[in-house]
Design a protein around this motif. Sequence first.
Motif, PDB file in Angstrom:
ATOM      1  N   ALA A   1       4.035 -13.353  -9.334  1.00  0.00           N
ATOM      2  CA  ALA A   1       3.064 -12.768  -8.411  1.00  0.00           C
ATOM      3  C   ALA A   1       1.617 -13.001  -8.840  1.00  0.00           C
ATOM      4  O   ALA A   1       0.690 -12.593  -8.143  1.00  0.00           O
ATOM      5  N   GLY A   2       1.419 -13.632  -9.997  1.00  0.00           N
ATOM      6  CA  GLY A   2       0.061 -13.879 -10.475  1.00  0.00           C
ATOM      7  C   GLY A   2      -0.587 -12.663 -11.111  1.00  0.00           C
ATOM      8  O   GLY A   2      -1.817 -12.585 -11.212  1.00  0.00           O
ATOM      9  N   ILE A   3       0.219 -11.697 -11.540  1.00  0.00           N
ATOM     10  CA  ILE A   3      -0.284 -10.492 -12.204  1.00  0.00           C
ATOM     11  C   ILE A   3      -0.151 -10.709 -13.708  1.00  0.00           C
ATOM     12  O   ILE A   3       0.964 -10.889 -14.216  1.00  0.00           O
ATOM     13  N   PRO A   4      -1.243 -10.720 -14.466  1.00  0.00           N
ATOM     14  CA  PRO A   4      -1.170 -11.111 -15.884  1.00  0.00           C
ATOM     15  C   PRO A   4      -0.496 -10.092 -16.791  1.00  0.00           C
ATOM     16  O   PRO A   4       0.068 -10.463 -17.820  1.00  0.00           O
ATOM     17  N   ALA A   5      -0.556  -8.805 -16.429  1.00  0.00           N
ATOM     18  CA  ALA A   5       0.011  -7.777 -17.302  1.00  0.00           C
ATOM     19  C   ALA A   5       0.128  -6.466 -16.529  1.00  0.00           C
ATOM     20  O   ALA A   5      -0.444  -6.305 -15.453  1.00  0.00           O
ATOM     21  N   PHE A   6       0.886  -5.531 -17.109  1.00  0.00           N
ATOM     22  CA  PHE A   6       1.072  -4.224 -16.476  1.00  0.00           C
ATOM     23  C   PHE A   6       1.412  -3.204 -17.556  1.00  0.00           C
ATOM     24  O   PHE A   6       1.761  -3.567 -18.683  1.00  0.00           O
ATOM     25  N   TYR A   7       1.320  -1.932 -17.212  1.00  0.00           N
ATOM     26  CA  TYR A   7       1.659  -0.861 -18.144  1.00  0.00           C
ATOM     27  C   TYR A   7       3.004  -0.237 -17.754  1.00  0.00           C
ATOM     28  O   TYR A   7       3.289  -0.041 -16.578  1.00  0.00           O
ATOM     29  N   THR A   8       3.826   0.057 -18.771  1.00  0.00           N
ATOM     30  CA  THR A   8       5.134   0.665 -18.538  1.00  0.00           C
ATOM     31  C   THR A   8       5.427   1.697 -19.625  1.00  0.00           C
ATOM     32  O   THR A   8       5.024   1.512 -20.780  1.00  0.00           O
ATOM     33  N   PRO A   9       6.140   2.777 -19.295  1.00  0.00           N
ATOM     34  CA  PRO A   9       6.516   3.741 -20.331  1.00  0.00           C
ATOM     35  C   PRO A   9       7.706   3.278 -21.155  1.00  0.00           C
ATOM     36  O   PRO A   9       7.960   3.813 -22.240  1.00  0.00           O
ATOM     37  N   ALA A  10       8.460   2.289 -20.666  1.00  0.00           N
ATOM     38  CA  ALA A  10       9.649   1.826 -21.383  1.00  0.00           C
ATOM     39  C   ALA A  10       9.270   1.188 -22.712  1.00  0.00           C
ATOM     40  O   ALA A  10       8.442   0.279 -22.754  1.00  0.00           O
ATOM     41  N   GLY A  11       9.865   1.668 -23.787  1.00  0.00           N
ATOM     42  CA  GLY A  11       9.610   1.101 -25.109  1.00  0.00           C
ATOM     43  C   GLY A  11       8.569   1.820 -25.924  1.00  0.00           C
ATOM     44  O   GLY A  11       8.384   1.510 -27.108  1.00  0.00           O
ATOM     45  N   VAL A  12       7.855   2.774 -25.338  1.00  0.00           N
ATOM     46  CA  VAL A  12       6.855   3.528 -26.102  1.00  0.00           C
ATOM     47  C   VAL A  12       7.544   4.260 -27.253  1.00  0.00           C
ATOM     48  O   VAL A  12       8.599   4.869 -27.086  1.00  0.00           O
ATOM     49  N   GLY A  13       6.960   4.148 -28.447  1.00  0.00           N
ATOM     50  CA  GLY A  13       7.504   4.831 -29.613  1.00  0.00           C
ATOM     51  C   GLY A  13       8.680   4.130 -30.258  1.00  0.00           C
ATOM     52  O   GLY A  13       9.337   4.691 -31.143  1.00  0.00           O
ATOM     53  N   THR A  14       8.945   2.894 -29.840  1.00  0.00           N
ATOM     54  CA  THR A  14      10.047   2.109 -30.419  1.00  0.00           C
ATOM     55  C   THR A  14       9.485   0.829 -31.027  1.00  0.00           C
ATOM     56  O   THR A  14       8.307   0.507 -30.843  1.00  0.00           O
ATOM     57  N   PRO A  15      10.303   0.058 -31.750  1.00  0.00           N
ATOM     58  CA  PRO A  15       9.811  -1.211 -32.300  1.00  0.00           C
ATOM     59  C   PRO A  15       9.269  -2.171 -31.246  1.00  0.00           C
ATOM     60  O   PRO A  15       8.457  -3.046 -31.566  1.00  0.00           O
ATOM     61  N   ILE A  16       9.690  -2.022 -30.002  1.00  0.00           N
ATOM     62  CA  ILE A  16       9.195  -2.892 -28.931  1.00  0.00           C
ATOM     63  C   ILE A  16       7.690  -2.743 -28.751  1.00  0.00           C
ATOM     64  O   ILE A  16       6.996  -3.683 -28.351  1.00  0.00           O
ATOM     65  N   ALA A  17       7.166  -1.564 -29.078  1.00  0.00           N
ATOM     66  CA  ALA A  17       5.739  -1.288 -28.880  1.00  0.00           C
ATOM     67  C   ALA A  17       4.857  -1.815 -30.007  1.00  0.00           C
ATOM     68  O   ALA A  17       3.625  -1.806 -29.871  1.00  0.00           O
ATOM     69  N   GLU A  18       5.454  -2.301 -31.074  1.00  0.00           N
ATOM     70  CA  GLU A  18       4.660  -2.752 -32.227  1.00  0.00           C
ATOM     71  C   GLU A  18       3.743  -3.908 -31.832  1.00  0.00           C
ATOM     72  O   GLU A  18       4.179  -4.905 -31.270  1.00  0.00           O
ATOM     73  N   GLY A  19       2.453  -3.731 -32.132  1.00  0.00           N
ATOM     74  CA  GLY A  19       1.468  -4.766 -31.848  1.00  0.00           C
ATOM     75  C   GLY A  19       0.991  -4.803 -30.406  1.00  0.00           C
ATOM     76  O   GLY A  19       0.178  -5.675 -30.047  1.00  0.00           O
TER      77      GLY A  19
END
Length: 229
Positions: free
Chosen positions: A112-130
Amino acid sequence: MKQVHTSFKEAVKDIHDGATIMVGGFGLCGIPENLILALVETGVKDLTVISNNCGVDDWGLGLLLKNKQIKKMIGSYVGENKEFERQVLSGEIEVELLPQGTLAEKIRAGGAGIPAFYTPAGVGTPIAEGKEVRVFDGKEYLLEEALKADFSLVRAWKADHMGNLVYNKTARNFSPMIAAAGKVTIAEVEELHPTGSLDPNIIHTPSVYVQSLIIGEQEKRIERLTVQK
């Protein structure tokens, strides 16, 4: 009118070493199995593959994996592939695992040409590192960047010569998003129809996203067969 390839090896000939490819399918459902087989035959290597999972040991993307053609895998599920597990644990392959909804949205955003977005999924887990974390309405969200590919490989049930695609039931899964997110999209189709013969109301992928087509029969293997005792 889109190009209709006469061989699967011809269809994938431009996929080069080091390319990033997206591959439609979920398990073995809806995978472009003949295009994958053609990639195995070409021997192209150092691929970054974006797909829900990596097939099974002896079929689908598992064949590329077994052949050591995949350098990095971005997906959301490992479960059915022992070779994938072995390569991950031995450090032979780089893997980025994502929540399935996040993976789907990263691909959709790329198309869709959207460069990035915010999501609650992964907050506080290793996925959120960096990754950047921001608070909206008192809740933390992490920034996820979109995914795009040099080539997208999808399988459709029906297509017309313009490249409009229709998928069959759950074989639709990730394919509409993946078709939109690739610079070049190659569609393996079961049926090719004259332009104008498909009902516009049932088109899942408009022709603008598709660069070429090829007709092929699929084995449609069952990922895990369960029967009564």
